[in-house]
Scaffold this motif. Structure first.
Motif, PDB file in Angstrom:
ATOM      1  N   TYR A 231      23.749  43.662  26.883  1.00 10.08           N
ATOM      2  CA  TYR A 231      25.112  44.103  27.150  1.00 10.08           C
ATOM      3  C   TYR A 231      25.697  44.770  25.905  1.00 10.08           C
ATOM      4  O   TYR A 231      25.258  44.502  24.782  1.00 10.08           O
ATOM      5  N   THR A 232      26.697  45.624  26.123  1.00 15.17           N
ATOM      6  CA  THR A 232      27.338  46.292  24.993  1.00 15.17           C
ATOM      7  C   THR A 232      28.849  46.355  25.178  1.00 15.17           C
ATOM      8  O   THR A 232      29.358  46.348  26.299  1.00 15.17           O
ATOM      9  N   PHE A 233      29.545  46.403  24.051  1.00 19.40           N
ATOM     10  CA  PHE A 233      30.963  46.734  23.986  1.00 19.40           C
ATOM     11  C   PHE A 233      31.095  47.981  23.124  1.00 19.40           C
ATOM     12  O   PHE A 233      30.486  48.058  22.050  1.00 19.40           O
ATOM     13  N   GLU A 234      31.890  48.947  23.556  1.00 24.13           N
ATOM     14  CA  GLU A 234      32.212  50.077  22.701  1.00 24.13           C
ATOM     15  C   GLU A 234      33.406  49.706  21.832  1.00 24.13           C
ATOM     16  O   GLU A 234      34.377  49.116  22.306  1.00 24.13           O
ATOM     17  N   LEU A 235      33.338  50.077  20.545  1.00 22.57           N
ATOM     18  CA  LEU A 235      34.378  49.727  19.578  1.00 22.57           C
ATOM     19  C   LEU A 235      34.982  51.004  19.006  1.00 22.57           C
ATOM     20  O   LEU A 235      34.458  51.579  18.048  1.00 22.57           O
ATOM     21  N   PRO A 236      36.083  51.488  19.581  1.00 19.80           N
ATOM     22  CA  PRO A 236      36.706  52.716  19.072  1.00 19.80           C
ATOM     23  C   PRO A 236      37.359  52.494  17.714  1.00 19.80           C
ATOM     24  O   PRO A 236      37.639  51.351  17.324  1.00 19.80           O
ATOM     25  N   ASP A 237      37.603  53.599  16.996  1.00 18.92           N
ATOM     26  CA  ASP A 237      38.208  53.529  15.656  1.00 18.92           C
ATOM     27  C   ASP A 237      37.494  52.486  14.804  1.00 18.92           C
ATOM     28  O   ASP A 237      38.110  51.628  14.164  1.00 18.92           O
ATOM     29  N   ALA A 238      36.177  52.585  14.783  1.00 16.12           N
ATOM     30  CA  ALA A 238      35.354  51.532  14.186  1.00 16.12           C
ATOM     31  C   ALA A 238      35.589  51.356  12.694  1.00 16.12           C
ATOM     32  O   ALA A 238      35.409  50.260  12.160  1.00 16.12           O
ATOM     33  N   ALA A 239      35.982  52.421  12.000  1.00 12.79           N
ATOM     34  CA  ALA A 239      36.151  52.326  10.551  1.00 12.79           C
ATOM     35  C   ALA A 239      37.314  51.431  10.158  1.00 12.79           C
ATOM     36  O   ALA A 239      37.421  51.025   9.002  1.00 12.79           O
ATOM     37  N   THR A 240      38.192  51.104  11.104  1.00 17.62           N
ATOM     38  CA  THR A 240      39.349  50.253  10.793  1.00 17.62           C
ATOM     39  C   THR A 240      39.069  48.779  11.055  1.00 17.62           C
ATOM     40  O   THR A 240      39.942  47.938  10.848  1.00 17.62           O
ATOM     41  N   ILE A 241      37.867  48.452  11.514  1.00 13.13           N
ATOM     42  CA  ILE A 241      37.547  47.064  11.863  1.00 13.13           C
ATOM     43  C   ILE A 241      37.221  46.259  10.605  1.00 13.13           C
ATOM     44  O   ILE A 241      36.422  46.688   9.773  1.00 13.13           O
ATOM     45  N   ASN A 242      37.834  45.087  10.492  1.00 12.35           N
ATOM     46  CA  ASN A 242      37.498  44.149   9.425  1.00 12.35           C
ATOM     47  C   ASN A 242      36.652  42.992   9.961  1.00 12.35           C
ATOM     48  O   ASN A 242      35.557  42.746   9.497  1.00 12.35           O
ATOM     49  N   HIS A 243      37.203  42.281  10.932  1.00  7.88           N
ATOM     50  CA  HIS A 243      36.499  41.146  11.530  1.00  7.88           C
ATOM     51  C   HIS A 243      36.447  41.322  13.044  1.00  7.88           C
ATOM     52  O   HIS A 243      37.324  41.956  13.639  1.00  7.88           O
ATOM     53  N   ILE A 244      35.428  40.735  13.636  1.00 10.30           N
ATOM     54  CA  ILE A 244      35.306  40.762  15.089  1.00 10.30           C
ATOM     55  C   ILE A 244      34.864  39.381  15.569  1.00 10.30           C
ATOM     56  O   ILE A 244      34.068  38.705  14.905  1.00 10.30           O
ATOM     57  N   VAL A 245      35.426  38.958  16.691  1.00  9.00           N
ATOM     58  CA  VAL A 245      35.078  37.673  17.298  1.00  9.00           C
ATOM     59  C   VAL A 245      34.330  37.945  18.596  1.00  9.00           C
ATOM     60  O   VAL A 245      34.771  38.753  19.416  1.00  9.00           O
ATOM     61  N   VAL A 246      33.211  37.288  18.779  1.00  6.94           N
ATOM     62  CA  VAL A 246      32.438  37.364  20.021  1.00  6.94           C
ATOM     63  C   VAL A 246      32.413  35.970  20.626  1.00  6.94           C
ATOM     64  O   VAL A 246      32.201  34.988  19.909  1.00  6.94           O
ATOM     65  N   PHE A 247      32.630  35.873  21.933  1.00  6.07           N
ATOM     66  CA  PHE A 247      32.722  34.548  22.532  1.00  6.07           C
ATOM     67  C   PHE A 247      32.281  34.562  23.990  1.00  6.07           C
ATOM     68  O   PHE A 247      32.274  35.606  24.657  1.00  6.07           O
ATOM     69  N   LEU A 248      31.909  33.395  24.475  1.00  2.00           N
ATOM     70  CA  LEU A 248      31.644  33.200  25.896  1.00  2.00           C
ATOM     71  C   LEU A 248      32.974  32.985  26.602  1.00  2.00           C
ATOM     72  O   LEU A 248      33.850  32.284  26.091  1.00  2.00           O
ATOM     73  N   LEU A 249      33.131  33.563  27.779  1.00  2.00           N
ATOM     74  CA  LEU A 249      34.374  33.398  28.524  1.00  2.00           C
ATOM     75  C   LEU A 249      34.523  31.989  29.084  1.00  2.00           C
ATOM     76  O   LEU A 249      35.608  31.580  29.474  1.00  2.00           O
ATOM     77  N   GLY A 250      33.427  31.249  29.134  1.00  2.00           N
ATOM     78  CA  GLY A 250      33.491  29.884  29.631  1.00  2.00           C
ATOM     79  C   GLY A 250      33.283  29.767  31.121  1.00  2.00           C
ATOM     80  O   GLY A 250      33.319  28.667  31.674  1.00  2.00           O
ATOM     81  N   THR A 251      33.063  30.896  31.783  1.00  2.00           N
ATOM     82  CA  THR A 251      32.891  30.872  33.236  1.00  2.00           C
ATOM     83  C   THR A 251      31.425  30.773  33.644  1.00  2.00           C
ATOM     84  O   THR A 251      31.099  30.164  34.660  1.00  2.00           O
ATOM     85  N   ILE A 252      30.537  31.387  32.855  1.00  2.81           N
ATOM     86  CA  ILE A 252      29.105  31.360  33.160  1.00  2.81           C
ATOM     87  C   ILE A 252      28.354  30.967  31.892  1.00  2.81           C
ATOM     88  O   ILE A 252      28.264  31.761  30.955  1.00  2.81           O
ATOM     89  N   PRO A 253      27.811  29.761  31.812  1.00  6.82           N
ATOM     90  CA  PRO A 253      27.062  29.359  30.619  1.00  6.82           C
ATOM     91  C   PRO A 253      25.676  29.992  30.611  1.00  6.82           C
ATOM     92  O   PRO A 253      25.208  30.547  31.612  1.00  6.82           O
ATOM     93  N   PHE A 254      25.019  29.919  29.457  1.00  5.26           N
ATOM     94  CA  PHE A 254      23.626  30.346  29.385  1.00  5.26           C
ATOM     95  C   PHE A 254      22.761  29.398  30.208  1.00  5.26           C
ATOM     96  O   PHE A 254      23.056  28.206  30.322  1.00  5.26           O
ATOM     97  N   ASP A 255      21.681  29.935  30.755  1.00  5.38           N
ATOM     98  CA  ASP A 255      20.696  29.067  31.388  1.00  5.38           C
ATOM     99  C   ASP A 255      20.085  28.159  30.328  1.00  5.38           C
ATOM    100  O   ASP A 255      20.026  28.529  29.143  1.00  5.38           O
ATOM    101  N   PRO A 256      19.634  26.973  30.705  1.00  2.00           N
ATOM    102  CA  PRO A 256      19.011  26.075  29.721  1.00  2.00           C
ATOM    103  C   PRO A 256      17.880  26.779  28.974  1.00  2.00           C
ATOM    104  O   PRO A 256      17.052  27.465  29.575  1.00  2.00           O
ATOM    105  N   GLY A 257      17.872  26.612  27.651  1.00  2.00           N
ATOM    106  CA  GLY A 257      16.823  27.213  26.840  1.00  2.00           C
ATOM    107  C   GLY A 257      17.091  28.637  26.422  1.00  2.00           C
ATOM    108  O   GLY A 257      16.218  29.288  25.839  1.00  2.00           O
ATOM    109  N   TYR A 258      18.318  29.149  26.681  1.00  2.00           N
ATOM    110  CA  TYR A 258      18.642  30.529  26.327  1.00  2.00           C
ATOM    111  C   TYR A 258      19.899  30.585  25.456  1.00  2.00           C
ATOM    112  O   TYR A 258      20.758  29.701  25.495  1.00  2.00           O
ATOM    113  N   ALA A 259      19.987  31.642  24.662  1.00  2.00           N
ATOM    114  CA  ALA A 259      21.158  31.935  23.838  1.00  2.00           C
ATOM    115  C   ALA A 259      21.208  33.459  23.700  1.00  2.00           C
ATOM    116  O   ALA A 259      20.481  34.171  24.401  1.00  2.00           O
ATOM    117  N   ALA A 260      22.054  33.964  22.810  1.00  2.00           N
ATOM    118  CA  ALA A 260      22.163  35.420  22.661  1.00  2.00           C
ATOM    119  C   ALA A 260      22.325  35.802  21.202  1.00  2.00           C
ATOM    120  O   ALA A 260      23.017  35.124  20.440  1.00  2.00           O
TER     121      ALA A 260
END
Length: 219
Positions: free
Chosen positions: A23-52
């Protein structure tokens, strides 16, 4: 399944599936980015034995995708600092290669062009957890270090509040400009994210320490 927030911006829900388990997210105005947070929405967990694994791509970088870190059911959110390492700290043309590859064709970036107009890409790849851990072990220790306790608490409180707020508006009736959540027939209007952000910022302006309080309903 995934969400991301660039510090100082609204939450992004424009997730695109580009391949099986990628999966991908497009990040416009990328040069202005300092920090970014990535998270699970909590609605669909990973299958057992998987991560990302989480990756970042700056257009024209000859080294390609850069591994940032990981998320898993046990670690459903992560904060990454991009400024000065993954993203150049200056707009000089020598920070990265000036060639962009788009649909197999090369396009030159104008020398001295406004770098703030560049769109970067955040990539997420779901893999067996042993593969993920092997990749993460190759990161420098300071990159793969745990974030400070206070930062972890702040991000957890914000994400928990966001999740509780938006899911409280879930409905089986499809509203205008809706976003499907979960695996059932639940929908929310994307306007809810803007309402949450506006309310959240009002509370932070009145009490900046509110993000440190473990309260179920900040707004």
């Amino acid at each position: 399944m995934f969400g991301c927030i660039v510090a100082g911006r609204l939450i992004q829900t424009n997730l695109q599936q580009v391949d099986v388990n990628k999966y991908t997210f497009e990040l416009p105005d990328a040069a202005t980015i300092n920090h970014i947070v990535v998270f699970l929405l909590g609605t669909i967990p990973f299958d057992p034995g998987y991560a990302a694994t989480v990756h970042f791509l700056w257009p024209g970088n000859e080294n390609g995708w850069k591994l940032l870190g990981m998320v898993s059911n046990e670690k459903p959110s992560a904060i990454f600092r991009l400024r000065g390492s993954t993203i150049p700290s200056t707009s000089g043309p020598n920070a990265f290669s000036t060639r962009l590859l788009t649909s197999g064709e090369s396009n030159s970036v104008q020398f001295g062009a406004n770098i703030s107009t560049i769109t970067a890409t955040l990539g997420i790849s779901i893999e067996p957890i042993n593969v993920v851990e092997q990749q993460i072990s190759s990161l420098p220790q300071h990159t793969n270090a745990s974030i400070p306790d206070q930062t972890a608490q702040i991000s957890a409180n914000i994400l928990k509040n966001l999740y509780n707020y938006v899911t409280s508006f879930a409905t089986s009736i499809v509203p205008f400009d809706s976003q499907k959540i979960g695996i059932g027939n639940s929908y929310i209007s994307t306007k809810i994210f803007q309402d949450w952000y506006d309310g959240f910022m009002r509370k932070v302006m009145m009490d900046p320490n509110i993000v440190l309080k473990n309260e179920p309903n900040i707004i």
